[in-house]
Design a protein around this motif. Structure first.
Motif, PDB file in Angstrom:
ATOM      1  N   GLU A  25      45.935   6.720 -18.187  1.00 19.50           N
ATOM      2  CA  GLU A  25      44.837   6.963 -17.243  1.00 19.50           C
ATOM      3  C   GLU A  25      44.145   5.651 -16.876  1.00 19.50           C
ATOM      4  O   GLU A  25      43.830   5.411 -15.704  1.00 19.50           O
ATOM      5  CB  GLU A  25      43.827   7.930 -17.874  1.00 19.50           C
ATOM      6  N   ARG A  29      43.932   3.972 -13.061  1.00 22.39           N
ATOM      7  CA  ARG A  29      42.683   3.517 -12.417  1.00 22.39           C
ATOM      8  C   ARG A  29      42.782   2.049 -12.002  1.00 22.39           C
ATOM      9  O   ARG A  29      42.347   1.673 -10.912  1.00 22.39           O
ATOM     10  CB  ARG A  29      41.491   3.717 -13.352  1.00 22.39           C
ATOM     11  N   GLU A  32      44.985   1.716  -8.931  1.00 25.16           N
ATOM     12  CA  GLU A  32      44.230   2.100  -7.730  1.00 25.16           C
ATOM     13  C   GLU A  32      43.273   0.999  -7.300  1.00 25.16           C
ATOM     14  O   GLU A  32      43.059   0.790  -6.109  1.00 25.16           O
ATOM     15  CB  GLU A  32      43.450   3.385  -7.985  1.00 25.16           C
TER      16      GLU A  32
END
Length: 90
Positions: A25, A29, A32
């Motif tokens: 995760e 992030r 992105e």
């Protein structure tokens, strides 16, 4: 921008298994946000490699230390600035 190759060597297999979802995760992030260029694990189970894209070494180290694998003691890391070649001649 500079590139940094970060080797995440296996420190604790159980902690790595438990915290893998948090680690993935975190990487999603960062991808992105444009800070992770690529990442993957080694087929032999020795750890993994992440290529970070940041302004400087300090920024790269700060990101590495936020990775749950590092902050929770599952992995050790080794970081090297990487001069990525894009124009290869064979």
């Amino acid at each position: 921008m500079k590139y940094f190759a970060v080797f995440l060597s296996m420190k604790d297999e159980e902690l790595s298994r438990v915290h893998r979802p948090e680690h993935l995760e975190f990487l999603a992030r960062q991808r992105e946000a444009g800070s992770v260029l690529m990442n993957g694990r080694f087929a032999d189970g020795a750890g993994g490699l992440i290529i970070y894209r940041t302004e400087d070494t300090e920024s790269a180290v700060a990101l590495v230390k936020q990775d749950p694998y590092i902050s929770l003691g599952a992995r050790d890391y080794e970081i090297h600035e990487w001069d990525m070649e894009t124009n290869y001649e064979f």
